[in-house]
Each structure stands twice: as structure tokens, then as C-alpha cells.
Design a protein around this motif. Structure first.
Motif, short mmCIF file in Angstrom:
data_model
loop_
_atom_site.label_atom_id
_atom_site.label_comp_id
_atom_site.label_asym_id
_atom_site.label_seq_id
_atom_site.Cartn_x
_atom_site.Cartn_y
_atom_site.Cartn_z
N THR A 75 26.26 90.54 49.50
CA THR A 75 26.54 89.38 50.36
C THR A 75 27.92 89.47 51.00
OG1 THR A 75 27.28 88.17 48.39
CG2 THR A 75 25.00 87.84 49.11
N PHE A 78 27.59 91.73 53.94
CA PHE A 78 26.87 91.02 54.99
C PHE A 78 27.77 90.00 55.69
CE2 PHE A 78 24.21 87.38 56.27
CZ PHE A 78 23.40 88.01 57.21
N ASP A 79 28.59 89.28 54.93
CA ASP A 79 29.50 88.29 55.53
C ASP A 79 30.54 88.96 56.42
OD1 ASP A 79 28.15 86.26 54.28
OD2 ASP A 79 29.54 86.13 52.58
N CYS A 82 28.79 89.96 59.63
CA CYS A 82 28.49 88.82 60.51
C CYS A 82 29.75 88.28 61.16
CB CYS A 82 27.79 87.73 59.71
SG CYS A 82 26.12 88.14 59.18
N TYR A 96 18.64 91.46 68.62
CA TYR A 96 19.16 91.32 67.26
C TYR A 96 18.10 90.66 66.39
CZ TYR A 96 23.54 92.32 69.61
OH TYR A 96 24.52 92.91 70.36
N ILE A 97 18.07 91.10 65.14
CA ILE A 97 17.08 90.57 64.20
C ILE A 97 17.43 89.14 63.80
CG2 ILE A 97 16.02 90.91 61.94
CD1 ILE A 97 16.54 93.88 62.23
N ILE A 98 18.71 88.86 63.61
CA ILE A 98 19.15 87.54 63.15
C ILE A 98 20.05 86.92 64.21
CG2 ILE A 98 19.02 88.15 60.71
CD1 ILE A 98 22.04 88.54 60.74
N SER A 99 20.18 85.62 64.11
CA SER A 99 21.09 84.88 64.98
C SER A 99 22.38 84.60 64.22
CB SER A 99 20.45 83.56 65.42
OG SER A 99 21.39 82.78 66.14
N TYR A 100 23.50 84.65 64.94
CA TYR A 100 24.81 84.46 64.31
C TYR A 100 25.34 83.04 64.51
CZ TYR A 100 24.73 89.54 64.08
OH TYR A 100 24.38 90.84 63.83
N GLU A 101 24.44 82.10 64.70
CA GLU A 101 24.88 80.72 64.91
C GLU A 101 25.49 80.11 63.65
OE1 GLU A 101 21.61 78.53 66.36
OE2 GLU A 101 21.57 79.51 68.35
N PHE A 176 22.83 74.83 58.38
CA PHE A 176 22.10 76.10 58.46
C PHE A 176 21.60 76.50 57.07
CE2 PHE A 176 25.22 76.21 61.92
CZ PHE A 176 24.37 76.38 63.01
N TYR A 178 21.18 79.40 55.63
CA TYR A 178 21.95 80.41 54.89
C TYR A 178 23.13 79.79 54.15
CZ TYR A 178 24.95 84.43 53.99
OH TYR A 178 25.75 85.37 53.38
#
Length: 253
Positions: A75, A78-79, A82, A96-101, A176, A178
Motif C-alpha cells: 500500500t 501504491f500511495d 498515486c 488509465y485503469i484507475i482514477s486518481y480523484e 471515496f 479507497y
């Protein structure tokens, strides 16, 4: 004059004669352990770990810390990724696979603090992973000295992750999934970590006390053997005999 027959006295059994297995019952039954004043930080905190005994609870904690260290490293990486991808002013191309919102994009100093927390969490996770492997080996062999590195590293790691979790929960938006999941998980992880540390520390104190009693038992046995050897030598040396000496066994008239 007739004397009554004296009945043999039953002495108190030796403390060291009971030290045959490394269990906490020996400590509770020994007189010397109760007579010694023990500091508050060296007293055993726990005797049971919920549905497990103290030994199984310690092994469960060791496996948990190993998995937690691996989870923290993943993690944290990953952080950091991001936060680097969602830096203000950065331009990205492609899909992109994920959104960075969900990533924090506010104050630069806060972003840097999040990166520092993630970086040190990754390093701490690596240290805890290594010491957890040492802990599993130490628990199998009941070698308390190898438990000490894990006690220090995991205590520092847990406190650091507590501050990082509080900071993460304050600065990030809890709308969110996550961020919500990570906060809930770390609440559970920190509670289990604190209780698991107490379990390992209690087992460490128990093993240390048993080792101290075993050392005292060995010292007493060695002292008694040396005293017996010196006494036998002095008695044998006070009346020397030679092959040419003759001792009469006839009664003296």
C-alpha cells in the motif's frame, strides 16, 4: 534411657527440582519468584490471548505481523505512485485503469508529508517483515533474546502507523471508497497490533523469568557438586593409606 524414635522431617521441595519444562506454572509455584520485587514493566501483562493460550496467541501475532508488513509495503508503494501521478500540473496521456480523484492534490507541504509517511511506512514494513521471520524462529525454539528486535521494531512501527493513519484520515476526503476502506482497516490493524504486542511481551517476560530460574538452578547444582567434591577430597586426604599399610580388624582386649 529410652528415647523415642524421631520421625523423618519432610522438607520443602526445592524450587529448582520443578524446573523441568518452560511453563508459567513453575513461576507461580516458586517461593523465590514471589520474594523478589519485580518492576512494574517486567510483570507479566497477559496470561491468555482470547481463545488461544499465550504461546498460540504469540504465534498468531507473529504471522499477523508478517502479513501486515507485506500489506504495508504494497500500500505504501501504491500511495507513492498515486501521489506522484496526481501531482498538480502534471500531464498524462493514454488510458488509465484507475482514477486518481481520491488522491490529495491540495497543499504542497501536505502532499510531501503524505509521501514521507508512505516512504517510511514502506521502510518500516520491510524491517517488521524481517523481524517477524526472526520472531517465528524464536517462538519455535523458545529463545527470548531473538524476540527483542521484533518488540522494538513493531512498537515503533505501530506508533508511527497510528500517527500516519490519523494524518491520512484528516487530510483526505472520506467520500471515496479507497480512503474509507484504508481507515477502517488500519483501525482494526492498530488494535490487533497493540494487543498482539502485549501478548509477545508477556511471553518474553515469562521466558526470561524461566531462563533466570534455570540459571539459578544450574548455579546451585554446580555449587553443591563443588562443595561435595571438596569435602570428599578433604576427608580422603586426612587419613592417607598406602599399599603397605595394614589395618587390624581384631577387637582390642
Amino acid at each position: 534411657m529410652h528415647y523415642g524414635k524421631k520421625s523423618p522431617s519432610m522438607g520443602t521441595p526445592s524450587v529448582y527440582s520443578h524446573v523441568t519444562t518452560r511453563s508459567s506454572a513453575n513461576l507461580r509455584s516458586s517461593r523465590s519468584a514471589r520474594s523478589v520485587k519485580i518492576p512494574w514493566y517486567q510483570k507479566t501483562k497477559l496470561t491468555h490471548a482470547f481463545i488461544f493460550d499465550i504461546q498460540r496467541g504469540a504465534m498468531f501475532t507473529a504471522i499477523f505481523s508478517l502479513c501486515l508488513a507485506f500489506f504495508t509495503v504494497c500500500t505504501a508503494i501504491f500511495d507513492i505512485y498515486c501521489l506522484s501521478q496526481a501531482a498538480p500540473g502534471s500531464t498524462h496521456y493514454g488510458y488509465y485503469i484507475i482514477s486518481y480523484e481520491f488522491v490529495y492534490v491540495g497543499n504542497q507541504h501536505v502532499r510531501n508529508a503524505l509521501i514521507v509517511f508512505a516512504l517510511f511506512s514502506m521502510l518500516g514494513g520491510i524491517v517488521v517483515f524481517v523481524t517477524s521471520l526472526m520472531l517465528i524462529t524464536a517462538l519455535r525454539k523458545e529463545y527470548e533474546k531473538k524476540i527483542v528486535p521484533w518488540l522494538y521494531s513493531f512498537a515503533i512501527f505501530t506508533l508511527f502507523r497510528l500517527f500516519a493513519f490519523i494524518f491520512f484520515s484528516i487530510v483526505n476526503d472520506m467520500i471515496f471508497a479507497y480512503n474509507i476502506i484504508m481507515c477502517l482497516l488500519w483501525i482494526i490493524f492498530i488494535c490487533i497490533s497493540a494487543y498482539g504486542w502485549l501478548v509477545i511481551y508477556s511471553l518474553y517476560l515469562e521466558l526470561s523469568d524461566l531462563t533466570r530460574l534455570e540459571d539459578l538452578a544450574h548455579l546451585r547444582i554446580g555449587t553443591m557438586q563443588s562443595l561435595n567434591a571438596s569435602t570428599t577430597h578433604s576427608i580422603a586426604g586426612s587419613r592417607p593409606t598406602t599399599p603397605h599399610s595394614v589395618v587390624s580388624t581384631l577387637p582390642v582386649k
